[in-house]
Write an enzyme that holds these catalytic residues in place. Structure first.
Site, PDB file in Angstrom:
ATOM      1  N   GLU A  40       0.857  -1.175   0.000  1.00  0.00           N
ATOM      2  CA  GLU A  40       0.000   0.000   0.000  1.00  0.00           C
ATOM      3  C   GLU A  40       0.892   1.222   0.000  1.00  0.00           C
ATOM      4  O   GLU A  40       1.914   1.232   0.691  1.00  0.00           O
ATOM      5  CB  GLU A  40      -0.834   0.047   1.282  1.00  0.00           C
ATOM      6  CG  GLU A  40      -2.075  -0.813   1.226  1.00  0.00           C
ATOM      7  CD  GLU A  40      -2.622  -1.077   2.619  1.00  0.00           C
ATOM      8  OE1 GLU A  40      -3.516  -1.917   2.724  1.00  0.00           O
ATOM      9  OE2 GLU A  40      -2.140  -0.438   3.577  1.00  0.00           O
ATOM     10  N   TYR A  95       7.515   1.543  -7.858  1.00  0.00           N
ATOM     11  CA  TYR A  95       6.783   0.274  -7.844  1.00  0.00           C
ATOM     12  C   TYR A  95       6.277  -0.077  -9.245  1.00  0.00           C
ATOM     13  O   TYR A  95       6.328  -1.243  -9.652  1.00  0.00           O
ATOM     14  CB  TYR A  95       5.613   0.348  -6.856  1.00  0.00           C
ATOM     15  CG  TYR A  95       6.041   0.599  -5.419  1.00  0.00           C
ATOM     16  CD1 TYR A  95       7.176  -0.012  -4.896  1.00  0.00           C
ATOM     17  CD2 TYR A  95       5.320   1.445  -4.581  1.00  0.00           C
ATOM     18  CE1 TYR A  95       7.570   0.230  -3.581  1.00  0.00           C
ATOM     19  CE2 TYR A  95       5.706   1.682  -3.268  1.00  0.00           C
ATOM     20  CZ  TYR A  95       6.839   1.073  -2.778  1.00  0.00           C
ATOM     21  OH  TYR A  95       7.231   1.305  -1.489  1.00  0.00           O
TER      22      TYR A  95
END
Ligand SMILES: CC(C)(COP(=O)(O)OP(=O)(O)OC[C@H]1O[C@@H](n2cnc3c(N)ncnc32)[C@H](O)[C@@H]1OP(=O)(O)O)[C@@H](O)C(=O)NCCC(=O)NCCS
Length: 149
Positions: free
Chosen positions: A102, A114
């Site tokens: 998250e 990411y």
């Protein structure tokens, strides 16, 4: 030489200092201590110098990246990218199928990192993070590990 090393409780103060320098959303020291006791912390080291760390949580064949921090003076030199690549390859080798995380929707550096590593959005948590500037959404991202060689 860069390497990932399993951290232990005596590393706590050093890691907490790195975390505070990394950005405004450092972990509470109690959370860091608990993660160290559970052996969930890996340090990113260059020639025995700790430049950052990550916190993982493995449940069955899925691993969640709980936290990632690189000290302010070491940022932008590819350490997080290198560490995540090495860590994901290790997870794949040990039979983990999926990695989850998250991230604050407004954390562009982390989101870009990411995405570059192949994480994709699988959900969004509205107003998940609170901060003095107001609530911020969490992007929930995942990467399949079964196709890492
Ligand atoms: C996110 C974080 C771990 C990245 O660490 P890092 O070692 O600097 O990352 P890398 O050097 O591998 O860089 C990743 C990308 O971000 C870019 N980048 C890094 N720092 C940057 C900065 N301050 N401003 C703009 N871009 C930046 C790099 O250029 C790289 O992009 P590229 O591959 O397109 O060149 C680090 O910024 C940090 O600790 N931030 C605070 C904590 C945090 O946000 N953690 C992640 C959420 S849990």
């Amino acid at each position: 030489m860069r390497r990932l090393v399993r951290a232990s409780v005596p590393d706590r103060d050093r890691l907490a200092a790195i975390d505070r320098s990394a950005g405004p959303h450092s972990w509470p020291e109690t959370a860091l201590s608990r993660a160290l006791e559970r052996q969930q912390v890996l340090t990113i080291e260059i020639d025995d110098d700790i430049v950052g760390f990550l916190v993982e949580n493995r449940v069955l064949d899925e691993t969640t990246l709980l936290h990632l921090a690189v000290g302010a003076e070491h940022q932008g030199r590819g350490h997080a990218g290198w560490a995540l690549k090495a860590w994901l390859a290790d997870l794949a080798r040990s039979g983990q199928c999926r990695c989850l995380l998250e991230v604050r929707a407004g954390n562009q550096v982390a989101v870009r990192l990411y995405e570059r590593l192949g994480f994709e959005d699988i959900g969004r948590r509205k107003g998940y993070y609170s901060s003095p500037e107001g609530a911020e959404d969490a992007r929930v991202m995942a990467k399949r590990l079964t196709d890492i060689p």
